[in-house]
Design an enzyme around this catalytic site. Structure first.
Site, PDB file in Angstrom:
ATOM      1  N   TYR A 124       0.824  -1.209   0.000  1.00 50.18           N
ATOM      2  CA  TYR A 124       0.000   0.000   0.000  1.00 50.18           C
ATOM      3  C   TYR A 124       0.860   1.263   0.000  1.00 50.18           C
ATOM      4  O   TYR A 124       0.408   2.343  -0.366  1.00 50.18           O
ATOM      5  CB  TYR A 124      -0.932   0.030   1.218  1.00 50.18           C
ATOM      6  CG  TYR A 124      -2.060  -0.991   1.170  1.00 50.18           C
ATOM      7  CD1 TYR A 124      -2.158  -1.901   0.131  1.00 50.18           C
ATOM      8  CD2 TYR A 124      -3.027  -1.036   2.161  1.00 50.18           C
ATOM      9  CE1 TYR A 124      -3.164  -2.839   0.087  1.00 50.18           C
ATOM     10  CE2 TYR A 124      -4.053  -1.971   2.120  1.00 50.18           C
ATOM     11  CZ  TYR A 124      -4.108  -2.878   1.080  1.00 50.18           C
ATOM     12  OH  TYR A 124      -5.120  -3.795   1.040  1.00 50.18           O
ATOM     13  N   ASP A 210      -2.937 -18.536   0.421  1.00 49.40           N
ATOM     14  CA  ASP A 210      -4.009 -19.202  -0.350  1.00 49.40           C
ATOM     15  C   ASP A 210      -4.669 -20.318   0.470  1.00 49.40           C
ATOM     16  O   ASP A 210      -5.887 -20.374   0.588  1.00 49.40           O
ATOM     17  CB  ASP A 210      -3.511 -19.722  -1.714  1.00 49.40           C
ATOM     18  CG  ASP A 210      -2.054 -20.125  -1.722  1.00 49.40           C
ATOM     19  OD1 ASP A 210      -1.428 -20.131  -0.640  1.00 49.40           O
ATOM     20  OD2 ASP A 210      -1.528 -20.450  -2.799  1.00 49.40           O
ATOM     21  N   ASP A 234      -5.652  -7.083   5.434  1.00 47.11           N
ATOM     22  CA  ASP A 234      -6.844  -6.365   4.978  1.00 47.11           C
ATOM     23  C   ASP A 234      -7.868  -7.384   4.448  1.00 47.11           C
ATOM     24  O   ASP A 234      -9.051  -7.375   4.825  1.00 47.11           O
ATOM     25  CB  ASP A 234      -6.414  -5.400   3.853  1.00 47.11           C
ATOM     26  CG  ASP A 234      -7.486  -4.391   3.509  1.00 47.11           C
ATOM     27  OD1 ASP A 234      -8.565  -4.459   4.111  1.00 47.11           O
ATOM     28  OD2 ASP A 234      -7.249  -3.548   2.627  1.00 47.11           O
TER      29      ASP A 234
END
Ligand code: NAD
Length: 349
Positions: A124, A210, A234
């Protein structure tokens, strides 16, 4: 004297912060030494001042002990260059809120885990990022790029917080990464493995993101503390709302090195339901529970507020998103839910 800055933000932000403020006002009578301030962040700040986070708001943050935020963003600013979300990203970075603690808790379902999300690094914030043009097959084409970057110090800080938190819990930590592909994830593993040497009784495990996203839903009881990067944290915390039943239920607290704290629910500004008085205020109310515990060191009132919220829920009262979760469901508005919790909080019941 504790000073609290309220930043309702956009969308459902003002509706849910209003419910928090009802209780905070009464809490200030009990605690006797709280001062409140209100300011702007996100889209509303762009509309008023052409900036998603103004110098004045930063100054107010500098002068307070705690920031209580609603949420930012909305369709209205989709085409803006300056996005509402930038204001929140800048706020987190400016005050170095590097650790974001997100309790995933539901007494109805026996779920109790913590997600510790790194909040001021990773993709980010990593530079370079941007849009550019190049010629591909003789055609001018846009491309875009982001950078996932973590240094050792950033990882040490967040892993240490998690290790310390686990001492008062089940002494079990899972680092979630993608170290089969990403270099940054490899560094997370090296650093966490090294730090574990100083915490003999803690069990550390690793999972790839995953597989972890399946395990969290299928076998949530296996987890106690999950620590992960900004991006993975997030996404995983939103996924965890499937466990508790609604995204509107999850609170969070971030604390920096100077003991300034940022309280915010995990959800966004929910523009699809904003202004309808149907948003679930529980994520924010539970953030207030966290504030009482961590900022005011007031375990008594923190437990009391937690109890009041679940008392109202166990009577069947809930906003629309709680319809399939509660027994004997009785639909109430955002305002009515806030009033009920406030009523029991004041009653001391
Ligand atoms: P969102 O969290 O706003 O909403 C996702 C879904 O959950 C929507 O259907 C919404 O109605 C529902 N929901 C969210 N909070 C709820 C609540 N309290 N009660 C009942 N239902 C609730 O995510 P999104 O739709 O992806 O994003 C909307 C905007 O919010 C975007 O601009 C995004 O960038 C922003 N956003 C802000 C934050 C933040 O302020 N921390 C976090 C995430 C997204």
């Amino acid at each position: 004297m504790k000073k609290i800055l309220m930043l309702p933000g956009d969308g459902i932000g003002p509706e849910i912060i209003k419910q928090v403020f009802k209780i905070l006002k009464n809490y200030s009578i009990i605690f006797n030494n709280i001062k409140f301030f209100f300011s702007y962040i996100g889209g509303i700040s762009i509309d008023k001042f052409n900036s998603s986070l103004t110098k004045e708001t930063i100054e107010q943050c500098n002068n307070c002990d705690s920031i209580f935020l609603g949420c930012v963003g909305g369709y209205k600013w989709n085409r803006n260059i300056e996005k509402p979300e930038n204001g929140l990203l800048k706020l987190r970075k400016k005050f170095n809120f590097f650790s974001n603690i997100r309790p995933i808790k539901c007494p109805f379902k026996n779920i109790d885990m913590l997600i510790v999300r790194e909040l001021t690094g990773g993709i980010y914030y990593g530079k370079p990022k941007g849009f550019s043009k190049q010629i591909i097959n003789n055609i001018p084409s846009w491309y875009a790029y982001d950078t996932e970057l973590y240094n050792e110090q950033e990882i040490i800080k967040i892993i240490k917080i998690s290790l310390n938190l686990s001492l008062n819990r089940k002494k079990k930590i899972c680092v979630i990464d993608k170290s089969n592909v990403l270099e940054t994830s490899k560094l997370w593993r090296i650093v966490s493995n090294f730090l574990l040497k100083f915490y003999k009784n803690i069990k550390l495990s690793y999972l790839y993101i995953d597989f972890a996203s399946i395990e969290i839903i299928k076998n949530f009881n296996k987890f106690d503390i999950i620590v992960t990067s900004n991006l993975f944290g997030d996404i995983l915390s939103d996924e965890c709302s499937l466990l508790t039943g609604s995204l509107g239920l999850l609170p969070s607290i971030s604390i920096n090195n100077n003991f300034l704290s940022l309280l915010e629910p995990c959800h966004g500004s929910a523009p699809d339901i904003s202004g309808k008085n149907i948003a679930n205020p529980i994520g924010s109310l539970l953030s207030l529970v966290l504030m009482m515990e961590y900022v005011f060191n007031d375990l008594k009132n923190s437990k009391k507020l937690y109890y009041c919220i679940y008392k109202v829920l166990s009577m069947g009262f809930g906003t629309l998103d709680m319809k399939k979760i509660l027994n004997n469901f009785k639909l109430v508005t955002t305002e009515e839910f806030g009033d009920l919790v406030n009523h029991y909080f004041v009653l001391n019941d």
